[in-house]
Write a protein that holds these residues in place. Structure first.
Motif, PDB file in Angstrom:
ATOM      1  N   PHE A   1       1.004  -1.375  -0.329  1.00 27.67           N
ATOM      2  CA  PHE A   1       0.127   0.089  -0.126  1.00 27.67           C
ATOM      3  C   PHE A   1       0.869   1.762   0.155  1.00 27.67           C
ATOM      4  O   PHE A   1       0.793   2.188  -0.523  1.00 27.67           O
ATOM      5  N   LYS A   2       2.141   1.287   0.625  1.00 32.38           N
ATOM      6  CA  LYS A   2       2.602   2.403   0.737  1.00 32.38           C
ATOM      7  C   LYS A   2       3.622   1.867  -0.635  1.00 32.38           C
ATOM      8  O   LYS A   2       3.690   3.609  -0.778  1.00 32.38           O
TER       9      LYS A   2
ATOM     10  N   GLU B   1       1.467   9.893  -5.375  1.00 34.66           N
ATOM     11  CA  GLU B   1       1.703  11.031  -5.284  1.00 34.66           C
ATOM     12  C   GLU B   1       2.635  11.200  -6.081  1.00 34.66           C
ATOM     13  O   GLU B   1       2.705  12.521  -6.417  1.00 34.66           O
TER      14      GLU B   1
ATOM     15  N   LYS C   1       0.977   3.852  -2.193  1.00 38.40           N
ATOM     16  CA  LYS C   1       0.487   5.419  -2.337  1.00 38.40           C
ATOM     17  C   LYS C   1       1.587   6.440  -3.064  1.00 38.40           C
ATOM     18  O   LYS C   1       1.568   7.768  -4.017  1.00 38.40           O
ATOM     19  N   GLU C   2       2.730   5.781  -2.764  1.00 39.52           N
ATOM     20  CA  GLU C   2       4.100   6.788  -3.635  1.00 39.52           C
ATOM     21  C   GLU C   2       3.669   6.837  -4.972  1.00 39.52           C
ATOM     22  O   GLU C   2       4.882   8.112  -5.314  1.00 39.52           O
TER      23      GLU C   2
END
Length: 89
Positions: free
Chosen positions: A6-7, A14, A10-11
């Protein structure tokens, strides 16, 4: 792709958002610069028209200046003639 956390997702999102913002800003900058170019080209065309008018008036002004110079010389000659006639004769 299924192994992405998930991280990491998300990056990536972004980064995509930042890229989109950068593209929008550069597109806006390109539009403003093209508008500025169009405005400067019309100003340049107007200045060229004024230069043409001035260039067409230069021979007329030169003729007027030469006539004024000759009139001044005639007046100076007349004044000198009066002084010579009064004091020497």
């Amino acid at each position: 792709m299924s192994e992405m956390s998930f991280k990491q997702a998300k990056e990536i999102v972004e980064r995509l958002e930042f890229s989109e913002l950068a593209l929008r800003k550069s597109f806006k900058d390109i539009n403003t610069s093209t508008k500025a170019l169009k405005d400067s080209s019309t100003v340049f065309e107007k200045s060229l028209e004024k230069q043409k008018i001035i260039i067409s008036q230069i021979p007329k002004m030169n003729k007027k200046i030469s006539i004024l110079r000759s009139l001044i010389m005639i007046n100076i000659g007349f004044i000198l003639g009066l002084f010579v006639g009064k004091f020497l004769l």
